[in-house]
Each structure stands twice: as structure tokens, then as C-alpha cells.
Design an enzyme around this catalytic site. Structure first.
Site, short mmCIF file in Angstrom:
data_model
loop_
_atom_site.label_atom_id
_atom_site.label_comp_id
_atom_site.label_asym_id
_atom_site.label_seq_id
_atom_site.Cartn_x
_atom_site.Cartn_y
_atom_site.Cartn_z
N HIS A 21 0.26 4.17 -0.22
CA HIS A 21 0.89 2.85 -0.43
C HIS A 21 0.65 2.36 -1.86
O HIS A 21 1.56 1.91 -2.53
CB HIS A 21 0.29 1.80 0.53
CG HIS A 21 0.73 1.95 1.96
ND1 HIS A 21 -0.17 1.89 3.01
CD2 HIS A 21 1.94 2.16 2.51
CE1 HIS A 21 0.49 2.04 4.15
NE2 HIS A 21 1.77 2.21 3.88
N LYS A 45 4.91 -5.61 17.58
CA LYS A 45 4.09 -4.46 17.22
C LYS A 45 2.62 -4.82 17.34
O LYS A 45 2.25 -5.97 17.09
CB LYS A 45 4.37 -4.09 15.76
CG LYS A 45 5.39 -2.98 15.58
CD LYS A 45 5.36 -2.50 14.14
CE LYS A 45 6.25 -1.32 13.88
NZ LYS A 45 6.22 -0.91 12.48
N ARG A 94 8.31 10.45 2.75
CA ARG A 94 7.40 11.58 2.66
C ARG A 94 8.17 12.82 3.09
O ARG A 94 8.91 13.38 2.31
CB ARG A 94 6.17 11.33 3.56
CG ARG A 94 5.19 10.36 2.96
CD ARG A 94 4.33 9.71 4.01
NE ARG A 94 5.14 8.91 4.91
CZ ARG A 94 4.68 7.92 5.66
NH1 ARG A 94 3.41 7.64 5.66
NH2 ARG A 94 5.48 7.23 6.42
N SER A 132 -0.81 5.77 7.80
CA SER A 132 -1.78 4.82 8.35
C SER A 132 -2.16 5.18 9.78
O SER A 132 -3.34 5.11 10.17
CB SER A 132 -1.21 3.40 8.34
OG SER A 132 -0.94 2.97 7.03
P1 ADP Z 1 6.49 0.92 8.07
O1 ADP Z 1 5.84 0.66 9.38
O2 ADP Z 1 7.51 -0.12 7.69
O3 ADP Z 1 6.98 2.33 7.84
P2 ADP Z 1 4.22 1.57 6.43
O4 ADP Z 1 3.06 0.66 6.22
O5 ADP Z 1 3.99 2.81 7.21
O6 ADP Z 1 5.33 0.66 7.02
O7 ADP Z 1 4.83 1.99 5.01
C1 ADP Z 1 5.27 1.01 4.08
C2 ADP Z 1 6.10 1.71 3.00
O8 ADP Z 1 5.28 2.62 2.27
C3 ADP Z 1 7.25 2.56 3.57
O9 ADP Z 1 8.34 2.51 2.68
C4 ADP Z 1 6.65 3.93 3.64
O10 ADP Z 1 7.63 4.94 3.61
C5 ADP Z 1 5.81 3.93 2.37
N1 ADP Z 1 4.70 4.88 2.45
C6 ADP Z 1 3.72 4.96 3.37
N2 ADP Z 1 2.87 5.98 3.10
C7 ADP Z 1 3.36 6.59 1.99
C8 ADP Z 1 2.95 7.73 1.21
N3 ADP Z 1 1.89 8.46 1.55
N4 ADP Z 1 3.71 8.05 0.13
C9 ADP Z 1 4.80 7.32 -0.18
N5 ADP Z 1 5.23 6.25 0.50
C10 ADP Z 1 4.53 5.89 1.58
#
Ligand code: ADP
Length: 168
Positions: A21, A45, A94, A132
Site C-alpha cells: 500500500h 464488511k 497485483r 492484507s
Molecule cells: P480493497 O479491499 O478495496 O481491495 P485493499 O486495502 O486491499 O482494498 O487495497 C487498496 C488498494 O491498494 C487497491 O487498489 C489494491 O489493489 C492496492 N494494493 C493492495 N496491495 C497492493 C500491493 N501489494 N501492490 C500494489 N497495490 C496494492
């Protein structure tokens, strides 16, 4: 009033924030004049951390970046974009597996708010495997997550898990 194409948003759960992130946030902030990191507060959620906790963690982690604003939002992301005149929504991708879901979401959001452009930013290879949900599971089983999350998040997760184990 039209949207501002120099202002972007990066919405997500950030439950908890990972190094993936932080990487995507910092790279996005370099591309735009202003970046909103929008933490989802979705009643449907269940999260490990409250929106306030996620907000506090991200604010502390990103403290030094002047053009980043971290906020929580409980509603449609397109509504946030409309009210804040955000022109671009960035989503990190990803694996290919992310793409189908993200593409459909982008189609839906475009229908809801044609004034918003959605851009996909590929992950940095070293953060390819960071998720996450997997990190929470690993941490619950006592795995070392210090290479996956900022030190502040690793400490908070350790304390949270210890507290849970004491209760059990
Ligand atoms: P959501 O539940 O909306 O997918 P996340 O917290 O999982 O939210 O992710 C928030 C944003 O960060 C999303 O656009 C996700 O694709 C991006 N993201 C999460 N992990 C990574 C990573 N390892 N590399 C690049 N982008 C990431």
C-alpha cells in the site's frame, strides 16, 4: 463543476496498511498534485481495525508527504470523487487474478460517474505477494510479518493478537 484531473484518489480497506500500500500510495502521489487516500468504512464488511485506527496508522506512516490527505469514507467511492472534484481513481493491481474484478468495478464506477477516470497501476515486483488478508492470517498464527508491513503496523498487530490470545 467539472472534476480536476490533477487530483487523484486511492480507495481501499487498508486493514491493515502494508508495504505494498505504502509503495502504491507514494508512487501515485508523485504523479498528481493532490492524492486522497480514502479508507473504506463499509458496514457490510468486517474489519480487524476500525476506520479510526486505520486512519491513525496511515496518517502516521505517511506523515511527511505534503500532497497526501488520508480520510475515511462510508459510501460509494464515486460520491467521494464527485464531492471532492477528484478526476482520477487509481487501483493497484497485483496478479492477473485482480484484473477481472477490478475491470468490472471500473465499468460500474464509470457508469455511476462518467467524470471519473480509473487507472490501474501495477504493483512493484517485490510487493507482488502482499495482501492484507494473508498478512492477518499469518500474524494470527504467529508468523513474522515485519518484512510485509511498516514497523508501526507490525507492533500494533503484535499487541492486538496478544490481547486476543489472553482473552481466549
Ligand atoms: P480493497 O479491499 O478495496 O481491495 P485493499 O486495502 O486491499 O482494498 O487495497 C487498496 C488498494 O491498494 C487497491 O487498489 C489494491 O489493489 C492496492 N494494493 C493492495 N496491495 C497492493 C500491493 N501489494 N501492490 C500494489 N497495490 C496494492
Amino acid at each position: 463543476m467539472s472534476s480536476n484531473i490533477r487530483t487523484a484518489m486511492l480507495p481501499g480497506s487498508f486493514d491493515p496498511p502494508t508495504l505494498g500500500h505504502v509503495d502504491i500510495i507514494e508512487r501515485s502521489a508523485r504523479l498528481y498534485d493532490r492524492l486522497y487516500v480514502v479508507i473504506a468504512d463499509n458496514v457490510n464488511k468486517s474489519y480487524l481495525f476500525t476506520p479510526e485506527e486505520r486512519l491513525a496508522m496511515l496518517k502516521e506512516i505517511l506523515g511527511g508527504h505534503g500532497n497526501i490527505e488520508v480520510v475515511t469514507h462510508s459510501g460509494l467511492v464515486v460520491d467521494f470523487a464527485r464531492t471532492h472534484r477528484v478526476g482520477v481513481m487509481i487501483r493497484g493491481v497485483r496478479a492477473l487474478a485482480d484484473f477481472g474484478y477490478e475491470f468490472e468495478l471500473a465499468m460500474t464506477n464509470k457508469q455511476l460517474y462518467p467524470g471519473l477516470e480509473v487507472l490501474f497501476l501495477p504493483t512493484s515486483p517485490k510487493y507482488f505477494l502482499l495482501r492484507s488478508s494473508a498478512i492477518k492470517e499469518m500474524a494470527a498464527f504467529g508468523a513474522d510479518i515485519t518484512s510485509m508491513v511498516p514497523p508501526l503496523v507490525a507492533d500494533i498487530m503484535k499487541r492486538r493478537i496478544r490481547a486476543h490470545q489472553k482473552q481466549a
